[in-house]
Structures are given as structure tokens and as C-alpha cells.
Design a protein around this motif. Structure first.
Motif, mmCIF file in Angstrom:
data_model
loop_
_atom_site.group_PDB
_atom_site.id
_atom_site.type_symbol
_atom_site.label_atom_id
_atom_site.label_comp_id
_atom_site.label_asym_id
_atom_site.label_seq_id
_atom_site.Cartn_x
_atom_site.Cartn_y
_atom_site.Cartn_z
ATOM 1 N N ALA A 1 0.827 -1.206 0.000
ATOM 2 C CA ALA A 1 0.000 0.000 0.000
ATOM 3 C C ALA A 1 0.865 1.261 0.000
ATOM 4 C CB ALA A 1 -0.931 -0.005 1.211
ATOM 5 N N ILE A 2 1.984 1.219 0.731
ATOM 6 C CA ILE A 2 2.880 2.382 0.774
ATOM 7 C C ILE A 2 3.483 2.624 -0.601
ATOM 8 C CG2 ILE A 2 5.009 3.285 1.776
ATOM 9 C CD1 ILE A 2 4.345 1.730 4.308
ATOM 10 N N ALA A 3 3.937 1.548 -1.270
ATOM 11 C CA ALA A 3 4.506 1.678 -2.609
ATOM 12 C C ALA A 3 3.481 2.255 -3.577
ATOM 13 C CB ALA A 3 5.000 0.324 -3.102
ATOM 14 N N LEU A 4 2.224 1.825 -3.464
ATOM 15 C CA LEU A 4 1.171 2.326 -4.355
ATOM 16 C C LEU A 4 0.895 3.803 -4.098
ATOM 17 C CD1 LEU A 4 -1.268 -0.722 -4.279
ATOM 18 C CD2 LEU A 4 0.203 -0.016 -6.158
ATOM 19 N N HIS A 5 0.834 4.223 -2.823
ATOM 20 C CA HIS A 5 0.595 5.637 -2.510
ATOM 21 C C HIS A 5 1.746 6.499 -3.020
ATOM 22 C CE1 HIS A 5 -3.132 5.345 -0.352
ATOM 23 N NE2 HIS A 5 -2.648 4.428 0.491
ATOM 24 N N ASN A 6 2.982 6.021 -2.872
ATOM 25 C CA ASN A 6 4.132 6.786 -3.385
ATOM 26 C C ASN A 6 4.089 6.888 -4.912
ATOM 27 O OD1 ASN A 6 5.025 7.045 -0.791
ATOM 28 N ND2 ASN A 6 6.585 5.435 -0.931
ATOM 29 N N ALA A 7 3.671 5.810 -5.596
ATOM 30 C CA ALA A 7 3.565 5.835 -7.052
ATOM 31 C C ALA A 7 2.504 6.844 -7.494
ATOM 32 C CB ALA A 7 3.233 4.444 -7.578
ATOM 33 N N VAL A 8 1.379 6.867 -6.767
ATOM 34 C CA VAL A 8 0.312 7.823 -7.092
ATOM 35 C C VAL A 8 0.814 9.253 -6.923
ATOM 36 C CG1 VAL A 8 -1.917 8.727 -6.328
ATOM 37 C CG2 VAL A 8 -1.582 6.262 -6.579
ATOM 38 N N GLU A 9 1.537 9.491 -5.812
ATOM 39 C CA GLU A 9 2.065 10.834 -5.557
ATOM 40 C C GLU A 9 3.027 11.261 -6.669
ATOM 41 O OE1 GLU A 9 4.719 13.206 -2.183
ATOM 42 O OE2 GLU A 9 3.886 11.225 -1.742
ATOM 43 N N ALA A 10 3.838 10.311 -7.157
ATOM 44 C CA ALA A 10 4.799 10.632 -8.212
ATOM 45 C C ALA A 10 4.112 10.954 -9.529
ATOM 46 C CB ALA A 10 5.767 9.464 -8.395
ATOM 47 N N SER A 11 2.903 10.441 -9.734
ATOM 48 C CA SER A 11 2.202 10.622 -11.004
ATOM 49 C C SER A 11 1.153 11.732 -10.962
ATOM 50 C CB SER A 11 1.515 9.304 -11.417
ATOM 51 O OG SER A 11 2.444 8.254 -11.501
ATOM 52 N N MET A 12 0.933 12.331 -9.820
ATOM 53 C CA MET A 12 -0.189 13.270 -9.682
ATOM 54 C C MET A 12 -0.045 14.505 -10.563
ATOM 55 S SD MET A 12 -2.658 12.090 -8.069
ATOM 56 C CE MET A 12 -3.609 13.617 -8.112
ATOM 57 N N ASP A 13 1.192 14.999 -10.740
ATOM 58 C CA ASP A 13 1.353 16.196 -11.580
ATOM 59 C C ASP A 13 0.840 15.929 -12.992
ATOM 60 O OD1 ASP A 13 2.418 17.589 -9.501
ATOM 61 O OD2 ASP A 13 4.521 17.318 -10.110
ATOM 62 N N GLN A 14 1.175 14.782 -13.561
ATOM 63 C CA GLN A 14 0.703 14.457 -14.907
ATOM 64 C C GLN A 14 -0.805 14.239 -14.921
ATOM 65 O OE1 GLN A 14 3.229 11.588 -17.152
ATOM 66 N NE2 GLN A 14 4.389 11.441 -15.230
ATOM 67 N N ILE A 15 -1.329 13.617 -13.869
ATOM 68 C CA ILE A 15 -2.782 13.360 -13.799
ATOM 69 C C ILE A 15 -3.544 14.680 -13.753
ATOM 70 C CG2 ILE A 15 -4.597 12.404 -12.329
ATOM 71 C CD1 ILE A 15 -2.603 10.191 -11.553
ATOM 72 N N ARG A 16 -3.041 15.608 -12.928
ATOM 73 C CA ARG A 16 -3.722 16.911 -12.823
ATOM 74 C C ARG A 16 -3.615 17.695 -14.131
ATOM 75 N NH1 ARG A 16 -0.748 17.101 -7.804
ATOM 76 N NH2 ARG A 16 -2.077 16.537 -6.034
ATOM 77 N N GLU A 17 -2.440 17.611 -14.771
ATOM 78 C CA GLU A 17 -2.241 18.372 -16.007
ATOM 79 C C GLU A 17 -3.256 17.977 -17.068
ATOM 80 O OE1 GLU A 17 1.258 19.006 -19.401
ATOM 81 O OE2 GLU A 17 1.738 18.063 -17.487
#
Length: 648
Positions: free
Chosen positions: A365-381
């Protein structure tokens, strides 16, 4: 009765004349006999034919020199009467000898026959013998030494036997055809492979095994080789007994009889199915490599274009006003280029086996949350909606936290890339039996059926309109596949087709050891920049100057030098806490500088950080052995650098 002297004289003369005539005739007869004897002796002296005379007791009464030489006996042996026909004949040939003797007795001659004879030394030799009866007590035999011929015949038989054995044992297909192209010999391999008898395959049944698409060209080459009596070299597909099509490569040469008459072709056909498959795969890999290089050029030019344009605007007299608007553009494009280079380096390390996982029980779960955080800028863009559903049950896997984050960040970035603006992405994680199952689903452009089987291949790319301007290099999914396999898991892709989205599912084995509850994240350390002095060592003055500006903006005491020798001269009086040093400098490189610093115990408290473009595993190992505490690759993530300095 009185006889006159005259009468008596005449009578004596007459008788004397008669005696003279008789003596003359006897002299002529003796001369004829001597001439006959001489001719006979000359006949006996022939070197290539042995002649023997033998009596009714099978004792040789006379033999010529040729026979004595053939048999190894001497003239003394002949005179001593030791030559006996029965003793010269090996036991296994007695039946042949008896049959010839019976024939000689019945019709006065024996047809030529072959058999072995003993030499004086006990060795054997082959003889061709013809016999004729001379009178009731004597016969003559003519003997020809055929040992060399028999040796050649035996060699030929052995050679043919060896050829047969080799041909029958060979995994290849051995064949022979006559001048008309009819098969006269096929080895057993044909029966095993095609499930048909040799009678069915010969003389022309083998032609029915050829693939209909290949048969015309193959048979044309075959007929041309027969007509021109030339070499054949061609490949063709054939149908096996199981219905499988296999590739064969045929090689054949014309063969000729002892009289130099063309007798057909002898050939061998080799199964090259696996080689053809490998060749096809190699050509496909080469095609994808060329496509990759073209894509790389395209992907590098794309971000460079807005960067160059932005720098041109900034360089104008009124450019400062545009900086707030242009900096995010430059930052995004540079970040994209960094990701491209990082992916290239990462796939290179993995394919060469130089990546070692630092595995321990890890909360997925921690690895998944960190992956989501790393991708959020592209998701928001792209204004995408992300739904995350992770089971409350702890999913503990034995894995490398950094690599796990990399796997799922790549899958999320892939979903972002191929999902249109305003689309949706779903991230779910659950337990299934003894595995953790994570899926990344989107409602983007989907995957065409023909692309699914090779989606995880290196450089695999699907070119379609509707994709983003930046499509990547086609190595991200291959990287995911390799990292998942290194964790003992599997990844699969599915899609209902064009414009129907795609789904990637990762399965990882759950660990039997529970996690220790720690997050695996770097501890947060209070950063007190005013307490640190940092020495920057880089021959690239622009890079050193910009890095100094960033550190100075945070209040760090920083100094820059442009060579290793200057750095060694500066350290004793500057006494830095941290040295940020390039490795690939001219003259004295960074590794040598590090070794010299570590050779002075008074500087052991200085933290050495390699800041370099060299990022292979061997480069990291060498920098560690040279005395560096950390190894960062250019362009460095400034957040990572500041956190590292803060931890010091």
C-alpha cells in the motif's frame, strides 16, 4: 648266293643314307621339343599369372616364379615337395575346393572361382583360380592374385555400410534421386517425421509434403539443378505427421558413376525451423531498434523545441516578465527528458543483469501511494479522475520498495499517456489466494488485438492518431515486465479494443514474513543549511554555477572549483562538510580525488557525493570503492539532493 662287291657297297650306302635321314628327323624332333620346352618355360615366366602343375594326390609338382612370389614359397620348397594344395587352402574353403575338383574330374576343367590361400608365413591372400586336366594323372591351374581388388571391394562395402549407418542414424534427412528426380533412397528419418512408409514417399510421393506456397519455387530450383547437374541449395516448408509445418534447408550435389556418367543427385535436408524463427525475431528486433532510434530522436526534439523557444523569449530585453509563465514549461519538458534518459539507463542495467533488488517485507500500500504521488502532476495536467481502491488487509510482499514504486508509477504514467483529457483511471489492490493483485485500468484509446501479444517487448510501440504528443520510447512496459518477474510475479494486459480502454494486472506473491510497520520512506530530517559548507567540484562551469545558485538560495555556504587538483588545494582551508563532485573530469578524475581525500584521516568526516552522468552499476561500485558516500546521476533531482544533504 654270291653278292658282288659293287652290290654290297650300294647296300651299305643305302642303309647309311636311311640312318642319316632318321638321325636328321630325330634332330628336328629334338629341336622342336627344345623350342616347345623353351616356349613353355617362357610361358611359365609370366609375372602376373601363377601357374602350377599338380598330380592326382594334389601335390604341386611344378610352379612358376609368379606363383612362388604370390605365395611366399621358394624354389627349394618346390623341389622338396612341400607344396600341397590341401595345405594351402584354409579349412573354410575346403567345400569350394572339393566342388572345383569334382568339376575338374567330370569335365576336364573347372570354371574360374575365388578363394583364400595361405602364404608360407601363415597370412592369407585372395586368388582367382581356373583349372584344366592335362592327363589322367596331372592338371594345371592358373592363379591370379586378386588381394588388392578384394581389399578395395571390402573398403567399398565398409564405406557403404558406414554411409548407411550414418544416414539412418542422422537427425537430418538424407536422400538420393536419379537423373529424372525420382527418389531412390530416403533414410529412416523420413518415416519418423512424416509418418509414411518409404514406399509411399518414393519415387515421387515426397513432393506432396511440400507447402503449396513454397513448392513451385523449390521444385523449379530442384529441376534446374538436375538439368544443369549443378549444386542445389534451397529451403522449403514441409508438413509433418502431426500437421505442423517445418522449415527444411536442402543441400545437394550431382554424383557420377565410375564411367563418369551422371547418376542423379545426393542431398541432405536440415530442419531449420528454430533458426528461421530466430532470424525472423532478429529482423523484427532490428526493425524495432530502427523504429526506436527514430522515436528517440523524435521524443528528444519534442521537449527541446519549447525549451529553446522559452529561452529565446527570456533572452529578449523584456523577457524577465515572461519567466513566471515559461519556467513551468521548461520544468515540465526537462522532467520529461530526465524520465527518458532514466528509462534508458534502467533498462540497460536490468537487461545486463546489473540490478540487484534490495528486498525485505514491504507494505504494498505504501509503494502504491508513493507511485500515485509521483504521477499526480501528470494526472492533474490532463485533468484526469483517479480512483484508488486498496484493501484494508495488509498486502505484505517481499520486495524492493523503490522498484515497486517504479513498477506502478510506470503503469500509471502509461495510463495517463494514452487516456484523453478528462478521462478516468482506476487503481485497485486486493488479495487473491496467496497473491497481491494490483490493477491499473483506464478508459483511454485501448489496445488493438494485434499489439497485445508483443506489448511487453522491447521498443514495442503502437502508432495511432489520438495519442499524446509525447508517446515515449516503448521501453516502459518492458521495464515493468522485467521488474515484476524479478519479484517473482507476473503482469498481463487486456483490452476490448480500440477506444475501449486498457487494463494492466500485476500479481505478486505475498510474503510469509510480516512487515515491521515502517513505511520504508526516508526519515524527515530538519535541514539546517546555515550549518553546512558545500564544495562543488565540476569542470562544467555552467553546471557548477547554477548548482551553487540553488544552494545559495537556501542559505548554504557554497564554493565552486573546476578541477580535482584545485579541490584538493581548497579543502584544507575551506574545510567543507560536503563535497559535490563530478567524476568524469579531465586530468584527475573524481574517483582519484576521492581516494586522495580518504587517504588523509583528518578529512574522514567530509561526506563525498558523486554528481555525475555515469550511472551504470559498475560506475556506482567504482565510486563506492573510491570513497564516495553517495552516487547521484545528472540531472539531479534537487529535492533528492536537498534531502540527502539534510540527512548529513
Amino acid at each position: 648266293m654270291l653278292v658282288t662287291v659293287t652290290e654290297t657297297t650300294e647296300l651299305v650306302r643305302a642303309r647309311a643314307h636311311e640312318v642319316e635321314k632318321i638321325r636328321f628327323k630325330e634332330a628336328l624332333a629334338e629341336q622342336a621339343l627344345r623350342e616347345s620346352e623353351q616356349r613353355f618355360r617362357q610361358a611359365l615366366e609370366i609375372e602376373t599369372v601363377g601357374i602350377i602343375f599338380f598330380n592326382s594326390e594334389n601335390r604341386i609338382t611344378e610352379a612358376n616364379d609368379a606363383f612362388l612370389e604370390m605365395s611366399g614359397f621358394s624354389r627349394e620348397d618346390e623341389r622338396a615337395g612341400v607344396l600341397q594344395c590341401d595345405e594351402l587352402t584354409p579349412p573354410e574353403w575346403q567345400i569350394t575346393t572339393s566342388r572345383a575338383a569334382e568339376e575338374l574330374k567330370a569335365i576336364g576343367r573347372a570354371v574360374p572361382h575365388e578363394k583364400e590361400l595361405f602364404r608360407k608365413d601363415g597370412s592369407r591372400w585372395w586368388a582367382l583360380i581356373a583349372m584344366k586336366q592335362l592327363n589322367g594323372n596331372e592338371a594345371v591351374a592358373y592363379v591370379v592374385d586378386i588381394t588388392d581388388r578384394k581389399r578395395v571391394e571390402r573398403s567399398l562395402r565398409e564405406s557403404e555400410a558406414r554411409f548407411r549407418a550414418l544416414a539412418e542414424a542422422s537427425p537430418a534427412f538424407i536422400w538420393q534421386v536419379d537423373p529424372q528426380g525420382n527418389a531412390v533412397y530416403l533414410n529412416q528419418r523420413y518415416q519418423y517425421m512424416f509418418g509414411r512408409s518409404l514406399e509411399e514417399l518414393m519415387p515421387t510421393g515426397w513432393r506432396r509434403l511440400l507447402h503449396p506456397d513454397d513448392a513451385p519455387a523449390y521444385l523449379a530450383a530442384f529441376e534446374r539443378a538436375l538439368h544443369d547437374r549443378a549444386r542445389l541449395r534451397h529451403r522449403v516448408r514441409v508438413r509433418t505427421a502431426e500437421g505442423e509445418w517445418r522449415w527444411l534447408k536442402s543441400y545437394a550435389l550431382p554424383w557420377f558413376t565410375a564411367r563418369d556418367e551422371y547418376a542423379g543427385h545426393v542431398g541432405i535436408s536440415i530442419d531449420i525451423t528454430e533458426a528461421v524463427a530466430a532470424e525472423t525475431a532478429l529482423l523484427e528486433a532490428d526493425r524495432r531498434k530502427d523504429e526506436f532510434l527514430a522515436t528517440l530522436a523524435h521524443e528528444l526534439r519534442n521537449p527541446l523545441a519549447p525549451i529553446v523557444s522559452a529561452l529565446t523569449l527570456i533572452a529578449r530585453p523584456d523577457g524577465a516578465a515572461e519567466i513566471p509563465r515559461l519556467l513551468p514549461v521548461i520544468s515540465r519538458q526537462v522532467s520529461y527528458m530526465v524520465r527518458l534518459v532514466d528509462d534508458l539507463l534502467e533498462i540497460s542495467r536490468i537487461t545486463s543483469g546489473k540490478v540487484e533488488l534490495r528486498q525485505k517485507p514491504t507494505d504494498l500500500a505504501i509503494a502504491l501511494h508513493n507511485a500515485v504521488e509521483a504521477s499526480m502532476d501528470q494526472i492533474r495536467e490532463k485533468e484526469l479522475e483517479l480512483s484508488v481502491s486498496i484493501t484494508d488487509t495488509p498486502l505484505i510482499v517481499y520486495g524492493d520498495m523503490v522498484r515497486l514504486e517504479q513498477i506502478f508509477a510506470n503503469l500509471l504514467n502509461n495510463a495517463v499517456r494514452y487516456t484523453g483529457k478528462g478521462g478516468q483511471i482506476w487503481l485497485t489492490a486486493r488479495q487473491e489466494d496467496y497473491k497481491a493483485v494490483v490493477s491499473v485500468k483506464d478508459n483511454g484509446i485501448g489496445i488493438l488485438p494485434g499489439m497485445l501479444p508483443r506489448l511487453f517487448d522491447m521498443f514495442a510501440q503502437e502508432r495511432r492518431s489520438g495519442m499524446g504528443a509525447q508517446e515515449g520510447l516503448g521501453i516502459g512496459l518492458n521495464l515493468v515486465d522485467r521488474l515484476v518477474q524479478m519479484h517473482g510475479g507476473s503482469v498481463e494486459a487486456s483490452s476490448e479494443g480500440k477506444d475501449k480502454g486498457s487494463k494492466f494486472t500485476v500479481r505478486l506473491p505475498l510474503s510469509e514474513i510480516t512487515a515491521d510497520g515502517k513505511s520504508g520512506q526516508s526519515p524527515k530530517v530538519t535541514f539546517a543549511p546555515h550549518e553546512l559548507r558545500v564544495l562543488v567540484v565540476d569542470d562544467n562551469q555552467d553546471a557548477a554555477e547554477v548548482l551553487c545558485m540553488l544552494l545559495q538560495s537556501m542559505g548554504v555556504d557554497v564554493k565552486a572549483v573546476d578541477s580535482g587538483s584545485v579541490a584538493l588545494a581548497t579543502i584544507p582551508h575551506y574545510l567543507p562538510d560536503v563535497v559535490l563532485m563530478d567524476i568524469g573530469m579531465p586530468g584527475m578524475d573524481g574517483n582519484e580525488v576521492a581516494r586522495r581525500i580518504r587517504a588523509q584521516p583528518q578529512f574522514n568526516n567530509i561526506k563525498l557525493i558523486a554528481l555525475t552522468g555515469w550511472g551504470q552499476e559498475k560506475d556506482r561500485q567504482l565510486s563506492h570503492e573510491s570513497g564516495f558516500d553517495h552516487h547521484l546521476t545528472k540531472p539531479v533531482n534537487f529535492k533528492v539532493l536537498t534531502e540527502l544533504i539534510a540527512s548529513i
